[in-house]
Design an enzyme around this catalytic site. Structure first.
Site, short mmCIF file in Angstrom:
data_model
loop_
_atom_site.label_atom_id
_atom_site.label_comp_id
_atom_site.label_asym_id
_atom_site.label_seq_id
_atom_site.Cartn_x
_atom_site.Cartn_y
_atom_site.Cartn_z
N GLY A 58 0.73 -1.18 -0.13
CA GLY A 58 -0.05 0.02 0.02
C GLY A 58 0.77 1.25 -0.17
N ASP A 108 -6.18 -10.71 2.67
CA ASP A 108 -5.58 -9.67 2.24
C ASP A 108 -4.62 -8.95 3.52
OD1 ASP A 108 -5.12 -7.66 0.55
OD2 ASP A 108 -6.98 -6.58 0.41
ZN ZN Z 1 -6.15 -6.12 -3.92
#
Ligand code: ZN
Length: 384
Positions: A67, A281
């Site tokens: 991220g 995730d």
């Molecule tokens: Zn993803």
């Protein structure tokens, strides 16, 4: 080196009743009504009052962090081994994500090796969100054939404002390379697709499977429970024989109906218990964007969320053996992890012991006890 779990109720994930499980080094040697072995080298684990299930498989974890959709300060930290143990995850697949620049495959590989050394089984995907994909060797085909840890490509973003807007032709070539690389190396060669909120949804995949010989099982699209539209479109997709993956720690699921356990229930009611997997995730950034696609906040995925959603499903009346498939048998099948996902003779000794409240009590991975008799209350992102 030799362990017997005595008198435990086994879900393989199929219910087998009360059994003894014999473990030698890292393998399950026998699952029988009664096993007796004598000698000081045999360790007995009392399984009475407990349930034994296969160790969980998590097919989508940002093991080195991910991220940064809110700038550098929002880069997420890498996975801590103890979090996997707390979530009962004994097999994990690591991936890059939005950021394939400051995160790279060499780091991903090293982290996978570290997790292996610490006691679980770890594989990785080549690539990141973007197309053309990043690889170790210059080609996905070579990565699959030459690098043991690589079992596919992903997470490649489609139908998302953060994707590289790949064309059908580009995605087709990736799937073709994944397929041939998988065939030659005896691996799945899976293409893990990140689905965004876009209108196109799974259209690119439909086009590829309808106009080529590439089977729908070459793909594992994830985040299918991110919105109602995609959740229902996924039902058409599984009708074609494909697998879909529900994300268990997506915080943007402000709508309660999109929780992974509820999505699973819907698919089971429609007869698709064999086509669904859960992934966490974990360590991924879960950015929140407003209607103008402006970043408004961020959370971090947790690898304990698969366990939490498994527990919620069963507590809300979904059969334990059907729920277990989504976190054990089904991911093993689609990822072609032949020794994983079931409690049976010859399989890897990845076993969880739960109490009757479904709290995780013991974690055994590759025959080693990673957690023993410590009751863990697993906290997920969700509240009911
Ligand atoms: Zn993803």
């Amino acid at each position: 080196m030799i362990k017997i779990i005595k008198n435990v109720e086994v879900f393989s994930p199929q219910p087998l009743g009360r059994k003894d499980i014999l473990i030698a080094i890292d393998k399950i040697v026998a699952v029988e009504d009664s096993i007796t072995l004598n000698g000081s080298h045999v360790q007995l684990i009392d399984g009475s009052g407990k349930i034994a299930v296969p160790g969980f498989i998590d097919s989508h974890v940002h093991i080195i962090g991910g991220g940064g959709e809110g700038g550098f300060k929002t880069r997420t930290p890498e996975l801590v081994f103890s979090d996997l143990v707390k979530g009962g995850v004994t097999t994990v697949i690591g991936c890059l994500g939005t950021d394939g620049v400051t995160r790279n495959l060499n780091s991903l590989y090293a982290k996978a090796k570290a997790l292996d050394e610490e006691g679980v089984t770890c594989y990785i995907y080549s690539g990141s969100y973007r197309v053309p994909i990043v690889t170790f060797t210059g080609s996905l085909l070579q990565d699959l054939i030459l690098i043991d840890k690589v079992i596919g490509a992903g997470e490649i973003a489609i139908s998302d404002h953060r994707s590289s807007q790949p064309t059908v032709e580009e995605l087709k070539r990736i799937a073709a390379d994944a397929r041939v690389g998988g065939i030659l190396s005896g691996k799945a060669g899976i293409v893990n697709l990140h689905l965004g909120d876009g209108e196109m949804m799974l259209n690119m995949v439909y086009e590829i499977v309808s106009k080529t010989e590439i089977p729908v099982t070459q793909f594992l699209p994830t985040h299918i429970n991110r919105n109602e539209r995609l959740l229902h479109e996924g039902l058409n997709y599984v009708k074609m024989g494909g697998f879909v993956d529900f994300t268990t720690s997506t915080d943007s699921l402000s709508k309660e109906d999109l929780q992974a356990w509820k999505a699973l229930k819907l698919y089971i009611e429609n007869g698709f218990e064999d086509n669904v997997t859960f992934s966490s995730d974990g360590q991924g950034s879960l950015p929140r964007f407003n209607e103008k696609k402006e970043f408004v906040g961020l959370d971090i995925g947790k690898v304990t969320c698969n366990y939490e959603q498994f527990r919620l499903a069963v507590k809300n009346g979904v059969a334990i053996e059907k729920t277990l498939k989504a976190v054990t048998y089904n991911p093993a099948k689609i990822l072609k992890l032949q020794n994983k996902g079931t409690i049976a003779q010859g399989k890897d000794a990845d076993i969880l012991l739960l109490d009757h409240d479904l709290a995780l009590v013991d974690v055994i991975a590759k025959g080693k006890v990673l957690m023993a008799n410590h009751e863990v209350i697993v906290k997920g992102t969700f509240e009911l």
